[in-house]
Write a protein that holds these residues in place. Structure first.
Motif, PDB file in Angstrom:
ATOM      1  N   GLY A 319       0.828  -1.218  -0.188  1.00  0.00           N
ATOM      2  CA  GLY A 319      -0.055   0.111  -0.032  1.00  0.00           C
ATOM      3  C   GLY A 319       0.790   1.357   0.013  1.00  0.00           C
ATOM      4  N   VAL A 320      -0.021   2.336  -0.042  1.00  0.00           N
ATOM      5  CA  VAL A 320       0.825   3.650  -0.201  1.00  0.00           C
ATOM      6  C   VAL A 320       1.756   3.998   0.887  1.00  0.00           C
ATOM      7  CG1 VAL A 320       0.305   6.101  -0.481  1.00  0.00           C
ATOM      8  CG2 VAL A 320      -1.087   4.598  -1.666  1.00  0.00           C
ATOM      9  N   TRP A 321       1.332   3.845   2.211  1.00  0.00           N
ATOM     10  CA  TRP A 321       1.920   4.098   3.263  1.00  0.00           C
ATOM     11  C   TRP A 321       3.034   3.024   3.498  1.00  0.00           C
ATOM     12  CZ3 TRP A 321       1.666   8.062   6.593  1.00  0.00           C
ATOM     13  CH2 TRP A 321       0.561   8.761   6.622  1.00  0.00           C
ATOM     14  N   ALA A 322       3.103   1.844   3.238  1.00  0.00           N
ATOM     15  CA  ALA A 322       4.147   1.122   2.971  1.00  0.00           C
ATOM     16  C   ALA A 322       5.133   1.655   2.395  1.00  0.00           C
ATOM     17  CB  ALA A 322       3.758  -0.372   3.018  1.00  0.00           C
ATOM     18  N   ASP A 323       4.789   1.787   1.061  1.00  0.00           N
ATOM     19  CA  ASP A 323       5.641   2.290  -0.055  1.00  0.00           C
ATOM     20  C   ASP A 323       6.416   3.660   0.408  1.00  0.00           C
ATOM     21  OD1 ASP A 323       5.170   0.163  -1.609  1.00  0.00           O
ATOM     22  OD2 ASP A 323       3.757   1.421  -2.990  1.00  0.00           O
ATOM     23  N   LEU A 324       5.801   4.641   1.244  1.00  0.00           N
ATOM     24  CA  LEU A 324       6.414   5.683   1.742  1.00  0.00           C
ATOM     25  C   LEU A 324       7.227   5.520   2.833  1.00  0.00           C
ATOM     26  CD1 LEU A 324       6.321   8.734   2.131  1.00  0.00           C
ATOM     27  CD2 LEU A 324       4.658   8.461   3.738  1.00  0.00           C
ATOM     28  N   PHE A 325       6.988   4.507   3.860  1.00  0.00           N
ATOM     29  CA  PHE A 325       8.223   3.945   4.801  1.00  0.00           C
ATOM     30  C   PHE A 325       9.253   3.470   4.127  1.00  0.00           C
ATOM     31  CE2 PHE A 325       4.370   3.294   7.557  1.00  0.00           C
ATOM     32  CZ  PHE A 325       4.225   4.567   8.109  1.00  0.00           C
ATOM     33  N   ARG A 326       9.115   2.696   3.094  1.00  0.00           N
ATOM     34  CA  ARG A 326      10.104   1.929   2.404  1.00  0.00           C
ATOM     35  C   ARG A 326      11.148   3.029   1.735  1.00  0.00           C
ATOM     36  NH1 ARG A 326       7.008  -1.442   0.215  1.00  0.00           N
ATOM     37  NH2 ARG A 326       6.991  -2.840   1.784  1.00  0.00           N
ATOM     38  N   SER A 327      10.518   3.968   0.975  1.00  0.00           N
ATOM     39  CA  SER A 327      11.449   4.774   0.238  1.00  0.00           C
ATOM     40  C   SER A 327      12.136   5.891   1.185  1.00  0.00           C
ATOM     41  CB  SER A 327      10.562   5.935  -0.464  1.00  0.00           C
ATOM     42  OG  SER A 327       9.909   4.901  -1.617  1.00  0.00           O
ATOM     43  N   ARG A 328      11.422   6.301   2.358  1.00  0.00           N
ATOM     44  CA  ARG A 328      12.185   6.948   3.371  1.00  0.00           C
ATOM     45  C   ARG A 328      13.248   6.262   4.087  1.00  0.00           C
ATOM     46  NH1 ARG A 328       7.625   8.738   7.732  1.00  0.00           N
ATOM     47  NH2 ARG A 328       9.610   9.202   8.889  1.00  0.00           N
ATOM     48  N   PHE A 329      13.122   4.894   4.418  1.00  0.00           N
ATOM     49  CA  PHE A 329      14.039   4.399   5.026  1.00  0.00           C
ATOM     50  C   PHE A 329      15.344   4.159   4.024  1.00  0.00           C
ATOM     51  CE2 PHE A 329      16.185   0.487   6.482  1.00  0.00           C
ATOM     52  CZ  PHE A 329      16.415   0.657   7.864  1.00  0.00           C
ATOM     53  N   ALA A 330      15.024   3.895   2.744  1.00  0.00           N
ATOM     54  CA  ALA A 330      16.138   3.664   1.937  1.00  0.00           C
ATOM     55  C   ALA A 330      16.856   5.147   1.748  1.00  0.00           C
ATOM     56  CB  ALA A 330      15.469   3.373   0.149  1.00  0.00           C
ATOM     57  N   LEU A 331      16.408   5.949   1.497  1.00  0.00           N
ATOM     58  CA  LEU A 331      16.843   7.363   1.535  1.00  0.00           C
ATOM     59  C   LEU A 331      17.674   7.836   2.530  1.00  0.00           C
ATOM     60  CD1 LEU A 331      17.411   9.886  -0.307  1.00  0.00           C
ATOM     61  CD2 LEU A 331      15.308  10.938   0.866  1.00  0.00           C
ATOM     62  N   ALA A 332      17.292   7.372   3.700  1.00  0.00           N
ATOM     63  CA  ALA A 332      18.079   7.665   5.027  1.00  0.00           C
ATOM     64  C   ALA A 332      19.373   6.811   5.100  1.00  0.00           C
ATOM     65  CB  ALA A 332      17.011   7.388   6.347  1.00  0.00           C
ATOM     66  N   CYS A 333      19.175   5.693   4.592  1.00  0.00           N
ATOM     67  CA  CYS A 333      20.362   4.757   4.536  1.00  0.00           C
ATOM     68  C   CYS A 333      21.524   5.359   3.473  1.00  0.00           C
ATOM     69  CB  CYS A 333      19.934   3.435   4.128  1.00  0.00           C
ATOM     70  SG  CYS A 333      19.218   2.320   5.743  1.00  0.00           S
ATOM     71  N   LYS A 334      20.817   5.764   2.366  1.00  0.00           N
ATOM     72  CA  LYS A 334      21.714   6.320   1.496  1.00  0.00           C
ATOM     73  C   LYS A 334      22.447   7.655   2.122  1.00  0.00           C
ATOM     74  CE  LYS A 334      21.750   7.976  -3.319  1.00  0.00           C
ATOM     75  NZ  LYS A 334      21.245   8.384  -4.469  1.00  0.00           N
ATOM     76  N   ARG A 335      21.946   8.312   2.483  1.00  0.00           N
ATOM     77  CA  ARG A 335      22.429   9.381   3.121  1.00  0.00           C
ATOM     78  C   ARG A 335      23.436   9.046   4.266  1.00  0.00           C
ATOM     79  NH1 ARG A 335      16.978  13.048   4.025  1.00  0.00           N
ATOM     80  NH2 ARG A 335      16.981  13.741   1.869  1.00  0.00           N
ATOM     81  N   ALA A 336      23.246   7.868   5.030  1.00  0.00           N
ATOM     82  CA  ALA A 336      23.924   7.465   6.089  1.00  0.00           C
ATOM     83  C   ALA A 336      25.193   6.787   5.758  1.00  0.00           C
ATOM     84  CB  ALA A 336      23.192   6.880   7.066  1.00  0.00           C
ATOM     85  N   GLY A 337      25.094   6.248   4.505  1.00  0.00           N
ATOM     86  CA  GLY A 337      26.259   5.374   3.851  1.00  0.00           C
ATOM     87  C   GLY A 337      26.107   3.870   4.314  1.00  0.00           C
ATOM     88  N   ILE A 338      24.670   3.429   4.620  1.00  0.00           N
ATOM     89  CA  ILE A 338      24.405   2.130   4.873  1.00  0.00           C
ATOM     90  C   ILE A 338      23.731   1.599   3.745  1.00  0.00           C
ATOM     91  CG2 ILE A 338      22.893   0.825   6.621  1.00  0.00           C
ATOM     92  CD1 ILE A 338      23.158   2.870   8.505  1.00  0.00           C
ATOM     93  N   GLY A 339      24.180   0.436   3.407  1.00  0.00           N
ATOM     94  CA  GLY A 339      23.889  -0.243   2.090  1.00  0.00           C
ATOM     95  C   GLY A 339      22.532  -1.035   2.482  1.00  0.00           C
ATOM     96  N   LEU A 340      21.674  -0.973   1.135  1.00  0.00           N
ATOM     97  CA  LEU A 340      20.465  -1.889   1.285  1.00  0.00           C
ATOM     98  C   LEU A 340      20.491  -2.930   0.082  1.00  0.00           C
ATOM     99  CD1 LEU A 340      17.823   0.715   2.088  1.00  0.00           C
ATOM    100  CD2 LEU A 340      18.623  -1.213   3.387  1.00  0.00           C
ATOM    101  N   GLY A 341      19.537  -3.986   0.373  1.00  0.00           N
ATOM    102  CA  GLY A 341      19.562  -5.023  -0.982  1.00  0.00           C
ATOM    103  C   GLY A 341      21.067  -5.467  -1.340  1.00  0.00           C
ATOM    104  N   LYS A 342      21.237  -5.384  -2.735  1.00  0.00           N
ATOM    105  CA  LYS A 342      22.475  -6.095  -3.098  1.00  0.00           C
ATOM    106  C   LYS A 342      23.906  -5.330  -2.471  1.00  0.00           C
ATOM    107  CE  LYS A 342      20.633  -7.737  -7.465  1.00  0.00           C
ATOM    108  NZ  LYS A 342      20.837  -7.743  -8.989  1.00  0.00           N
ATOM    109  N   ASN A 343      23.404  -4.254  -1.883  1.00  0.00           N
ATOM    110  CA  ASN A 343      24.894  -3.320  -1.622  1.00  0.00           C
ATOM    111  C   ASN A 343      24.868  -3.566   0.115  1.00  0.00           C
ATOM    112  OD1 ASN A 343      25.451  -2.353  -3.924  1.00  0.00           O
ATOM    113  ND2 ASN A 343      23.739  -0.871  -3.721  1.00  0.00           N
TER     114      ASN A 343
END
Length: 366
Positions: A319-343
């Motif tokens: 759903g929309v809220w889940a997609d929002l949380f997922r996107s926010r988390f991914a962006l926060a990790c990118k900014r912090a230098g924490i890898g997600l998924g294959k990284n």
């Protein structure tokens, strides 16, 4: 703080009541307000709720599972029930199997397994045993307050270190640092990975949500210390509770990223069985102004239900809220230098040097 609507609610406990489960046709209890007022007028306020620990002697200690959506196939739970009192704990319904309340009984009527290390030693010494990482803390916290007295988790780690058997630990407590000597040595041998859950950075919210856990600042400090010791660590921003804890997502990731934590993840709120009613009750006590909003979002990410028990989807809301949380988390990790998924950083634990431990004082020949 007691109210007539929630007469059992006590400061310092997570659940607002101690109603028995209705799943197994247990006898129900109902508070008579007039009777209670009469008793309190004569005898004073009720005695403060205390924690009681029952020692049990199980015949086995290693539990195996075939769940297709969890990353381990075996685990140990040194304790049943948990004094941390996290109102959202998905393990609460297990207390109903023992005719105990998933609410206050789960937090106050605890069970300890003092012979856990001996049972583990016997299991690992069996000729046909094949090693794979053992998960600690998958149901109740291995470093809840009674670990200070029983030291069961430490004794389990000692056996695993002797046997060169890999372990993963999940906890919400900085008490894990009391075993820093073992953790450092096991990490050096590639036998250990640790996950610490940080739900919020607000100590006031934490005291309501998870009243007897270590304060958020202490958990963050524990992550920093483990990084310093060379222990592979993961920060679990879990559970994400819409309109309650999701606002802290970016702040937690930024903070642990500064400390050198290289792995992070999140899990949405899960409300199986009695946890749903307990959490709704908790919202009515602490956040009546937004209770409807919180549950509306929860249901929107769970396909219209309070909880999704199905494999795979239970960990992956939609759903929309889940997609929002997922996107926010991914962006926060990118900014912090924490890898997600294959990284994402992967913790490779070493099973190749496992050696059966000694049993009954018998010396190892090689």
């Amino acid at each position: 703080m007691r109210t007539r609507e929630h007469p059992d609610f006590e400061h310092g406990r997570g659940a607002a009541s101690g109603a028995p489960s209705s799943r197994f046709n247990l006898n129900q209890r109902e508070i008579d307000g007039d009777w209670r007022d009469h008793v309190e007028a004569l005898d004073g306020p009720p005695v403060k709720l205390r924690t009681h620990v029952t020692e049990e002697r199980p015949k086995t200690i290693l539990s195996f599972n075939q769940s297709p959506d969890v990353p381990f196939d075996r685990s140990i739970n040194a304790y049943r029930g948990c004094e941390h009192g996290c109102v959202y704990c998905f393990a609460r319904p297990t207390h109903a199997y023992h005719d105990l309340s998933p609410g206050l009984d789960f937090e106050t009527q605890l069970f300890a397994k003092p012979n856990a290390a001996d049972l583990l030693r016997e299991t690992l010494a069996k000729p046909r045993y094949q090693p794979k990482p053992i998960a600690l803390g998958t149901n109740t916290d291995p470093y809840q307050p009674i670990e200070k007295r029983y030291r069961i988790t430490r004794s389990i780690l000692e056996v695993c270190l002797e046997a060169r058997h890999p372990v993963t630990i999940t906890t919400k407590s900085d008490r894990i640092l009391r075993d820093a000597d073992l953790l450092e040595e096991m990490a050096r041998e590639k036998l250990l990975a640790v996950a610490i859950s940080v739900t919020t950075l607000d100590p006031a919210l934490s005291s309501k949500l998870e009243p007897r856990c270590s304060a958020p600042a202490k958990r963050v400090a524990a992550l920093a210390k483990l990084v310093e010791l060379g222990v592979p660590v993961h920060c679990s921003v879990s559970p994400i509770i819409p309109a309650i804890t999701d606002e802290f997502m970016e702040g937690i990731i930024a903070r642990v990223g500064e400390l050198g934590v290289a792995s992070a993840g999140w899990i949405p709120l899960r409300l199986p069985h009695e946890v749903s009613s307990l959490f709704r009750e908790w919202l009515d006590v602490h956040y009546p102004d937004r209770a409807g909003k919180v549950m509306s979002i929860v249901r929107s990410i769970r396909n219209g239900r309070d909880n999704d028990p199905d494999f795979f989807t239970r960990m992956k809301p939609t759903g929309v809220w889940a997609d929002l949380f997922r996107s926010r988390f991914a962006l926060a990790c990118k900014r912090a230098g924490i890898g997600l998924g294959k990284n994402a950083m992967r913790f490779e634990l070493d099973c190749s040097r496992f050696r059966p431990p000694e049993v009954g004082g018998q010396m190892r020949l090689f």
